[in-house]
Motif scaffolding. Structure first.
Motif, mmCIF file in Angstrom:
data_model
loop_
_atom_site.group_PDB
_atom_site.id
_atom_site.type_symbol
_atom_site.label_atom_id
_atom_site.label_comp_id
_atom_site.label_asym_id
_atom_site.label_seq_id
_atom_site.Cartn_x
_atom_site.Cartn_y
_atom_site.Cartn_z
ATOM 1 N N ALA A 112 15.783 15.482 19.549
ATOM 2 C CA ALA A 112 15.223 14.184 19.919
ATOM 3 C C ALA A 112 15.266 13.217 18.738
ATOM 4 N N GLY A 113 15.123 13.738 17.516
ATOM 5 C CA GLY A 113 15.215 12.876 16.349
ATOM 6 C C GLY A 113 16.579 12.237 16.210
ATOM 7 N N PHE A 114 17.633 12.994 16.528
ATOM 8 C CA PHE A 114 18.990 12.445 16.475
ATOM 9 C C PHE A 114 19.231 11.482 17.631
ATOM 10 N N GLU A 115 18.718 11.823 18.816
ATOM 11 C CA GLU A 115 18.959 10.975 19.979
ATOM 12 C C GLU A 115 18.248 9.628 19.863
ATOM 13 N N ALA A 116 17.171 9.570 19.085
ATOM 14 C CA ALA A 116 16.424 8.323 18.948
ATOM 15 C C ALA A 116 17.092 7.328 18.007
ATOM 16 N N ILE A 117 18.115 7.765 17.283
ATOM 17 C CA ILE A 117 18.794 6.878 16.330
ATOM 18 C C ILE A 117 19.660 5.874 17.096
ATOM 19 N N ASP A 118 19.600 4.640 16.679
ATOM 20 C CA ASP A 118 20.442 3.599 17.268
ATOM 21 C C ASP A 118 21.917 3.961 17.030
ATOM 22 N N LEU A 143 17.023 9.920 9.225
ATOM 23 C CA LEU A 143 16.383 9.136 10.277
ATOM 24 C C LEU A 143 15.718 10.025 11.334
ATOM 25 N N GLY A 144 16.193 11.252 11.468
ATOM 26 C CA GLY A 144 15.614 12.153 12.465
ATOM 27 C C GLY A 144 14.479 13.008 11.951
ATOM 28 N N LEU A 145 14.195 12.939 10.639
ATOM 29 C CA LEU A 145 13.148 13.786 10.057
ATOM 30 C C LEU A 145 11.758 13.551 10.650
ATOM 31 N N PRO A 146 11.325 12.308 10.897
ATOM 32 C CA PRO A 146 9.974 12.130 11.437
ATOM 33 C C PRO A 146 9.733 12.889 12.742
#
Length: 250
Positions: A112-118, A143-146
């Motif tokens: 999900a962290g990767f998918e949330a990246i623009d 960017l996916g760490l949070p």
């Protein structure tokens, strides 16, 4: 009120804080099982989640596996594994149970962290000539760490609560006070054990909340208004009074 007073007296008894069955030893055992299970689950789930998020393939399978794993009752699975593996392998059976409990949350947080990246950010990286490995480690992972830390947080809280049942198969931890208290009808001990587990979960939750904040990239924080930027400078310019212009003498 008597129950709470008795619980407080049980917790404040110096004998409870020393010896092989003392509270510090039980906390150490509880944290040991928790951190080991989270570590093993992370080693399994994070690479799989990153692969799913980076390639966009296998998400449906991951969701199905995660849903099935969450539907398995932890206590029943622990007892089943102990029966299958034998009483000499109760520790391994417990770790497997806790790992299976932690994998779904960590896996979901990883992809999900990767998918949330623009996607425009990733396309810009490719346009600059970045390789797939560079995009992974320089763009997607930071960017996916949070969200990944959020998944680790959820998994840790689930595991630290479930480790309580390890005492049922003789592995110790804070659940020992609850199991013993039920058998002895010592409800002050049962409540004390529950308070200790809850306090430990709250401490871990607070630490992960801080970690979630720390892993957010500075550029993202600045974009959210956490630092000075062009927008603030413009607002400052608009708020500043304009100097009056005096007509020059003829």
């Amino acid at each position: 009120m008597n129950l709470f007073a008795e619980t407080l007296a049980w917790l404040m008894n110096p004998e409870r804080w020393s010896g092989s069955l003392g509270i510090p030893v039980a906390i150490a055992q509880h944290l040991g099982y928790t951190f080991l299970a989270v570590l093993v689950a992370a080693v399994i789930a994070i690479p799989a989640g990153w692969a799913i998020g980076h390639t966009g393939k296998g998400r449906e399978i991951a969701v199905a596996i995660s849903g099935a794993a969450r539907a398995i009752p932890s206590f029943g699975l622990l007892v089943l594994l102990v029966l299958l593996m034998g009483v000499l392998q109760t520790q391994a059976a417990a770790i497997i149970t806790f790992v299976l409990l932690g994998i779904p949350s960590i896996l979901a947080g990883a992809y999900a962290g990767f998918e949330a990246i623009d996607r425009r950010v990733i396309d810009a990286g490719r346009a600059m000539g970045m390789t797939e490995w560079q995009i992974l480690w320089r763009i997607e992972v930071p960017l996916g760490l949070p969200l990944l830390v959020s998944g680790l947080r959820a998994a840790t809280l689930q595991i630290v609560a479930t480790v309580t049942i390890a005492a049922y198969v003789g592995l110790g931890g804070l659940g020992l006070y609850i199991i013993q208290g039920i058998n002895l009808n010592r409800f002050d001990q049962v409540l004390a054990g529950a308070i200790l587990v809850a306090a430990l979960a709250l401490v871990l939750d607070a630490l992960f909340a801080i970690a979630e904040r720390l892993v957010v990239p500075r550029g993202v924080l600045a974009g959210r208004g956490g630092g000075a930027g062009p927008g603030r400078e413009k607002r400052r310019d608009r708020a500043a009074p304009r100097p009056s212009v005096q007509p020059s003498p003829a």
